[in-house]
Design a protein around this motif. Structure first.
Motif, PDB file in Angstrom:
ATOM      1  N   VAL A 667       0.661  -0.638  -0.002  1.00  0.00           N
ATOM      2  CA  VAL A 667      -0.254   0.277   0.047  1.00  0.00           C
ATOM      3  C   VAL A 667       0.474   0.971  -0.232  1.00  0.00           C
ATOM      4  O   VAL A 667       0.543   2.361  -0.195  1.00  0.00           O
ATOM      5  N   TYR A 668       2.176   1.566   0.752  1.00  0.00           N
ATOM      6  CA  TYR A 668       2.625   2.374   0.480  1.00  0.00           C
ATOM      7  C   TYR A 668       3.152   2.856  -1.284  1.00  0.00           C
ATOM      8  O   TYR A 668       3.461   3.616  -1.626  1.00  0.00           O
ATOM      9  N   LEU A 669       3.406   1.576  -1.702  1.00  0.00           N
ATOM     10  CA  LEU A 669       4.243   1.886  -3.721  1.00  0.00           C
ATOM     11  C   LEU A 669       2.735   2.347  -4.020  1.00  0.00           C
ATOM     12  O   LEU A 669       2.811   3.054  -4.776  1.00  0.00           O
ATOM     13  N   LEU A 670       1.521   1.863  -4.258  1.00  0.00           N
ATOM     14  CA  LEU A 670       0.169   2.221  -4.470  1.00  0.00           C
ATOM     15  C   LEU A 670       0.436   3.430  -4.123  1.00  0.00           C
ATOM     16  O   LEU A 670      -0.170   4.520  -4.672  1.00  0.00           O
ATOM     17  N   SER A 671       0.343   4.444  -2.713  1.00  0.00           N
ATOM     18  CA  SER A 671       0.408   5.904  -2.513  1.00  0.00           C
ATOM     19  C   SER A 671       1.676   6.469  -2.826  1.00  0.00           C
ATOM     20  O   SER A 671       1.066   7.187  -3.812  1.00  0.00           O
ATOM     21  N   CYS A 672       2.754   6.089  -3.372  1.00  0.00           N
ATOM     22  CA  CYS A 672       3.496   6.408  -4.313  1.00  0.00           C
ATOM     23  C   CYS A 672       3.446   6.800  -5.264  1.00  0.00           C
ATOM     24  O   CYS A 672       3.645   7.427  -6.289  1.00  0.00           O
ATOM     25  N   ALA A 673       2.835   5.662  -6.191  1.00  0.00           N
ATOM     26  CA  ALA A 673       1.927   5.990  -6.987  1.00  0.00           C
ATOM     27  C   ALA A 673       0.636   6.994  -7.409  1.00  0.00           C
ATOM     28  O   ALA A 673       1.434   7.851  -8.738  1.00  0.00           O
TER      29      ALA A 673
END
Length: 729
Positions: A667-673
């Motif tokens: 979810v951190y990577l999704l937030s970054c995207a």
């Protein structure tokens, strides 16, 4: 009433400094002005309503804890009392949205006269029935009363409703006569149904139902729909109207929608039983919802609830985007208790939104953060905005199993919202508030005893006490803890808390009753099972495709509807088909529940976002789009626990820890995207690759985790090198 200047200098739970104090004072002044306009806190009218509201709250607390009442009579009293208070408190608005008109013209007076004649005659007739049975001891009620009260009651109620549509009263310092008549009609219909409760239960929906049963039920349905229109808007009213029409138009409809149809007597005598209006939603509303709404009123009245906000500001207010991070904690905690996303936005957003704007957040971003956090409170254990109780009632799964399973998904949602806020703050270079303008954390820590009500609630729940006992203990603890603060709860504060609790719950009573109408139609016509059959056919035995359809239907049904109603309806329509495909009931219902909740921040009809935009002065549509982005993880998490049941604590501890860690990274990577920020500004290509890495991480397999983590590491290295080269040049 306190003067504004008195409010402005009033100290709070201790020891808050200038900025927090100013915003709280503004919120208190605004709240007092709002309640002054809506409730008319001065004069005899308010005192009469306040006493009735306190009686309504006390009645429920006594029945739940001291003197149990027969279930049928209790639920009817809950609905009837809610209707009675609702019409006295909330005046009609014109159907067209126009301003109030002259209520003294001949048409207005004629409608009122005819309405009064019908309702008062029905009141006399039902009174005669009661006296004949309870006082005179006669087995049979008077024939004239049984055969003639129904039509005047229905017509009188309809005319009073129409009067409110076309001639709403401008001055709310006095009761509108039409609203008084509707309140009386609610008492008359409820009294009849309670007096003949056992007989109606036996003959409901059957040929032996009496005409009086039908007319009392018709009146109840009309009043429920009208109060829902006043308190929750037209969306739910239109949906309920479509379902009621469907019950009668079945023989003329095509395909799966066709059914044999029902006459009015059978339909209305069926719908006003525990198969419909008095079913699961009202069962929960009359117990858990009202209990925890009164608990929330206790926290507000004693200002123990403000301590949560102060503590959050002290801990995170100085960090980048600090007030937004405070909103996550405060709004999530209070949203868990009060059971309505939009209502929680109004309650906590009056403080958090101005503070976010102060440190540089755009109005729509401040409103979006508050909407996303408040909505997330509905999925936060142990209360889940009453969702856990409704799910337990519908599925038969134990309450503890539901709240335990919801822990990791709820944590993931709030972690993802935190990531979204933190990344947005980095991107916009937003700072926190200066420490000298924040509460002193060290002093607040010494007041940690103010968290005792929440600790008692959670401890008692996990100790195995009944939910009602736990809520009551937490309520009593809030009162006792307040004695250690300057805002000690005495008789006056207790009266206000009970009064406020009843006022806060009325919308949910109307909404749950309307949801019961829809659920009753689904059960009577069998459309739910037929819809499930179609779902199975379209999905072609694909669980994933069936879940996708379930997601779409849950969101569409939930738009414009409070959480409790949205989930109850969606679960009745969709859940059986998903379960028949082999999805575990707990997974299926949590999946549906999550998307029903998230409909509050899903465009184009996003009630929580709209409430936040009203406080922030932002564009509602843009706010709803941004709140959808901030809460994006909630649209991914349900698929995660479908593929990885370990996220619901189903599996070994190694599996649970593994899925929890990788899901957080995902979810951190999704937030970054979504935010376009990874170490620094991310190009479109980098954002796309980060999105792919995030999706690999949330799949739950060791191989996919390795691929996703490896790709993420490469992207971080690439971004750092790019940042270093830019700094050199």
């Amino acid at each position: 009433m306190k003067k504004p200047q008195d409010t402005a200098i009033r100290t709070r739970v201790d020891p808050t400094l200038s900025v927090i104090e100013q915003e709280t004072a503004k919120a208190n002044v605004d709240e007092e002005a709002l309640t002054s306009n809506q409730r008319d806190l001065q004069g005899k009218r308010n005192m009469v309503v306040a006493v009735l509201c306190v009686a309504y709250s006390v009645f429920h607390l006594l029945v739940m804890n001291v003197y149990p009442l027969e279930t049928w009579a209790y639920r009817l009293s809950h609905v009837g009392g809610g209707l009675f208070l609702g019409f006295l408190l909330f005046g009609a608005t014109a159907l067209s949205g126009s301003t109030a008109q002259n209520t003294r013209n001949p048409l207005s007076l004629g409608l009122l006269a005819l309405s009064a004649a019908g309702i008062l005659y029905a009141a006399v007739a039902v009174g005669a029935i009661w006296i004949n049975g309870r006082v005179m001891g006669n087995a049979l009620p008077p024939a004239w009363a049984m055969s003639t009260f129904g039509i005047p009651l229905v017509l009188g109620s309809v005319l009073a409703v129409l009067h409110g549509w076309f001639f709403p009263q401008r001055d709310r310092r006095q009761f509108a006569l039409a609203d008084i008549l509707l309140a009386v009609a609610a008492v008359v219909a409820t009294a009849y149904l309670i007096f003949f409760a056992r007989q109606l239960q036996l003959r409901a929906g059957m040929p032996m139902a009496l005409p009086g049963d039908m007319w009392a039920a018709v009146t109840g349905v009309i009043l429920i729909i009208e109060l829902t229109r006043r308190l929750a808007g037209m969306a739910l009213v239109i949906i309920a109207g479509v379902f009621v029409a469907y019950a009668f138009l079945g023989p003329w409809l095509p395909g799966i929608f066709e059914h044999r149809g029902y006459d009015a007597k059978r339909f209305f005598s069926y719908i006003y039983t525990d198969n419909g209006i008095l079913g699961a939603p009202i069962a929960i509303s009359s117990t858990y919802i009202i209990l925890f709404v009164i608990f929330a009123a206790f926290l507000q009245t004693t200002r123990v609830g403000e301590y949560f906000v102060n503590l959050a500001f002290a801990a995170a207010g100085h960090k980048r985007g600090g007030p937004a991070k405070v909103a996550i904690f405060a709004s999530g905690l209070m949203g868990m208790i009060n059971g309505t996303s939009a209502g929680n936005v109004v309650a906590t957003g009056s403080l958090t939104i101005p503070m976010m704007k102060r440190v540089g957040y755009k109005p729509q971003t401040a409103a979006s953060v508050e909407a996303a956090a408040s909505t997330g409170g509905q999925i936060m254990p142990p209360i889940m905005g009453a969702g856990a109780f409704i799910m337990a009632e519908i599925t038969g799964i134990s309450y503890m199993a539901i709240v335990s399973a919801a822990i990791i998904p709820a944590a993931l949602y709030f972690i993802s919202v935190y990531f979204m806020i933190d990344l947005a703050a980095q991107k916009a270079n937003l700072k926190g508030l200066p420490r000298d303008q924040l509460p002193k954390f060290g002093v607040l820590v010494r007041q940690i005893y103010l968290l005792t009500p929440i600790i008692v609630l959670i401890s008692a729940l996990f100790a195995g006490y009944s939910v009602i006992r736990c809520g009551t203990l937490a309520m009593m603890t809030a009162a006792v803890v307040s004695w250690l603060t300057p805002h000690k709860m005495g008789p006056k504060q207790l009266f206000h808390a009970l009064d406020n609790g009843a006022r806060m719950v009325l919308q949910l009573v109307a909404v749950c009753a309307t949801a019961g109408i829809i659920v009753g139609v689904i059960a009577l016509t069998g459309i739910g099972s037929r819809f499930s059959t179609v779902l199975l056919t379209l999905a072609d035995q694909s669980q994933l495709l069936a879940l996708f359809f379930a997601m779409v239907v849950s969101i569409v049904l939930g738009m414009g509807m409070p959480t409790t109603a949205a989930y109850a309806v969606a679960a009745s329509v969709i859940a059986p088909g998903v379960v028949n495909l082999g999805v575990e009931p707990l997974i299926a219902h949590l999946f549906i529940f999550y998307f029903a909740v998230m409909s509050a921040i899903t465009p184009p009809v996003a009630l929580a976002a709209y409430a936040g935009s009203a406080l922030a002065g932002s564009d509602p549509v843009k706010t709803s789009v941004e709140s959808f982005k901030i809460g994006l993880a909630a649209f991914v998490v349900p698929y995660m626990f479908f593929y990885s049941p370990a996220m619901l604590l189903q599996g070994s501890w190694i599996e649970i820890i593994h899925i929890a860690i990788t899901a957080v990274i995902g979810v951190y990577l999704l937030s970054c995207a979504v935010q376009g920020w990874l170490v620094g500004h991310a190009s479109a290509a980098v954002r796309a690759l980060v999105l792919v890495a995030g999706l690999f991480m949330i799949a739950g397999g060791w191989m996919t985790d390795a691929i996703g983590l490896g790709l993420a590491i490469l992207l971080v290295v690439y971004q750092k090198r790019g940042a270093a080269s830019n700094a050199t040049t």
